[in-house]
Design a protein around this motif. Structure first.
Motif, PDB file in Angstrom:
ATOM      1  N   ASN A 149     -21.702  -0.685 -62.107  1.00 57.68           N
ATOM      2  CA  ASN A 149     -21.871  -0.160 -60.748  1.00 57.68           C
ATOM      3  C   ASN A 149     -22.922   0.954 -60.700  1.00 57.68           C
ATOM      4  OD1 ASN A 149     -19.958  -1.874 -59.676  1.00 57.68           O
ATOM      5  ND2 ASN A 149     -18.258  -0.402 -59.837  1.00 57.68           N
ATOM      6  N   TYR A 159     -26.231  -0.698 -60.848  1.00 57.68           N
ATOM      7  CA  TYR A 159     -26.487  -1.436 -59.601  1.00 57.68           C
ATOM      8  C   TYR A 159     -26.971  -0.485 -58.509  1.00 57.68           C
ATOM      9  CZ  TYR A 159     -25.697  -4.634 -55.672  1.00 57.68           C
ATOM     10  OH  TYR A 159     -25.854  -5.427 -54.568  1.00 57.68           O
ATOM     11  N   ASN A 160     -26.303   0.681 -58.414  1.00 55.15           N
ATOM     12  CA  ASN A 160     -26.695   1.645 -57.384  1.00 55.15           C
ATOM     13  C   ASN A 160     -28.090   2.238 -57.638  1.00 55.15           C
ATOM     14  OD1 ASN A 160     -24.249   1.338 -56.006  1.00 55.15           O
ATOM     15  ND2 ASN A 160     -23.235   2.936 -57.219  1.00 55.15           N
ATOM     16  N   ARG A 161     -28.528   2.192 -58.870  1.00 54.46           N
ATOM     17  CA  ARG A 161     -29.875   2.659 -59.201  1.00 54.46           C
ATOM     18  C   ARG A 161     -30.880   1.503 -59.227  1.00 54.46           C
ATOM     19  NH1 ARG A 161     -29.928   7.840 -61.449  1.00 54.46           N
ATOM     20  NH2 ARG A 161     -31.879   7.388 -62.562  1.00 54.46           N
TER      21      ARG A 161
END
Length: 299
Positions: A84, A87-89
């Motif tokens: 996660n 993914y956020n980066r």
């Protein structure tokens, strides 16, 4: 004796087996304790990484997540949370690897569902719609009641259908372009062939004309009648009238003498009667005959 020996051996084996059972059980318990201890350490590191990630300390969180994963392969939360974070980066490649690792380690269907759902999200980001469809389907196999996964699956199917239609249209356009190019090429080839045929026809026509002219020059059969006659007459005149320059000098026209008076004529006649005059006339005749005449060139 032998029978007794065999019985003793069998008895020894049974006793050895029975005495070894507590030892094997103890070893297994020790292994389980080590596994649980590693899992607890991994869980604690995951907890610390979660706090660091909440504090926007990505570097510290990433390090602790990696340590947690190395401590225990049974901790599915560590790779899932690290996925996660990636993914956020927008580090989708690394995120996918961690989600896959979490799905393999997850002990429950709910954990597998979440991992496959997020793998589908990575495929959607990369516009790999066919793979996204398969990932969402696998997620629903582990949790058929998740509405969000069903919605994402429907969206992935729609995007896949759109992509296939665009590819089909592109292929049709490519085929049309190739067909148009081939038609234009054939048209240009036909024009070139037509031009070559016209040049060949013109060349044959010129060749025939040149041949006709050549026949006229060689045979004179197709030559206009007046030209034939004119050339014949001219040739005839040339044959009948030789060039003056080629005539012997004695046959060329002599200079015309000056006109004499009557008295002079009389005296001449009288003188001619004398032998002496005859000799003189011969002498004069020889002089006249031997005198060369200068011809002017006719430019």
């Amino acid at each position: 004796m032998n029978m007794m020996m065999h019985k003793m051996i069998r008895l020894f084996i049974v006793v050895l087996f029975l005495t070894g059972l507590p030892t094997m059980a103890q070893e297994d318990q020790d292994i389980q304790k080590e596994v649980q201890k590693a899992l607890r350490a991994s869980t604690n590191l995951t907890y610390e990484a979660n706090k660091e990630l909440t504090a926007n300390d990505f570097t510290g969180a990433e390090a602790d997540y990696r340590r947690a994963i190395s401590k225990s392969k049974k901790n599915a939360a560590a790779p899932f949370n690290l996925g996660n974070a990636y993914y956020n980066r927008e580090s989708f490649g690394e995120a996918f690897g961690r989600y896959k690792e979490a799905g393999e380690a997850a002990p429950t269907k709910d954990g597998k569902h979440k991992s496959f759902h997020n793998m589908g999200n990575v495929f959607m980001k990369n516009k790999e719609y066919q793979k996204a469809v398969e990932a969402y389907k696998e997620a629903l196999r582990n949790n058929p009641t998740d509405d969000e996964t069903r919605y994402n699956l429907a969206l992935a199917k729609k995007m896949l259908e759109k992509e296939q239609d665009e590819q089909k249209n592109d292929q049709n356009q490519d085929d049309k372009d190739k067909h148009d190019q081939q038609d234009q090429k054939d048209k240009n080839q036909d024009q070139n062939n037509e031009g070559e045929n016209n040049e060949d026809d013109k060349g044959e026509q010129d060749k025939d004309e040149n041949k006709d002219q050549g026949d006229d020059g060689e045979n004179g059969q197709n030559k206009p009648e007046e030209n034939q006659k004119g050339d014949g007459d001219k040739k005839k005149e040339q044959e009948q009238k030789p060039n003056e320059g080629d005539q012997p000098e004695e046959k060329q026209q002599q200079p015309r003498p000056n006109q004499l008076s009557q008295q002079q004529i009389q005296n001449l006649l009288e003188a001619m009667q004398n032998e002496e005059k005859k000799v003189q006339e011969k002498m004069e005749a020889r002089k006249v005959k031997g005198k060369k005449i200068k011809n002017e060139k006719d430019w």
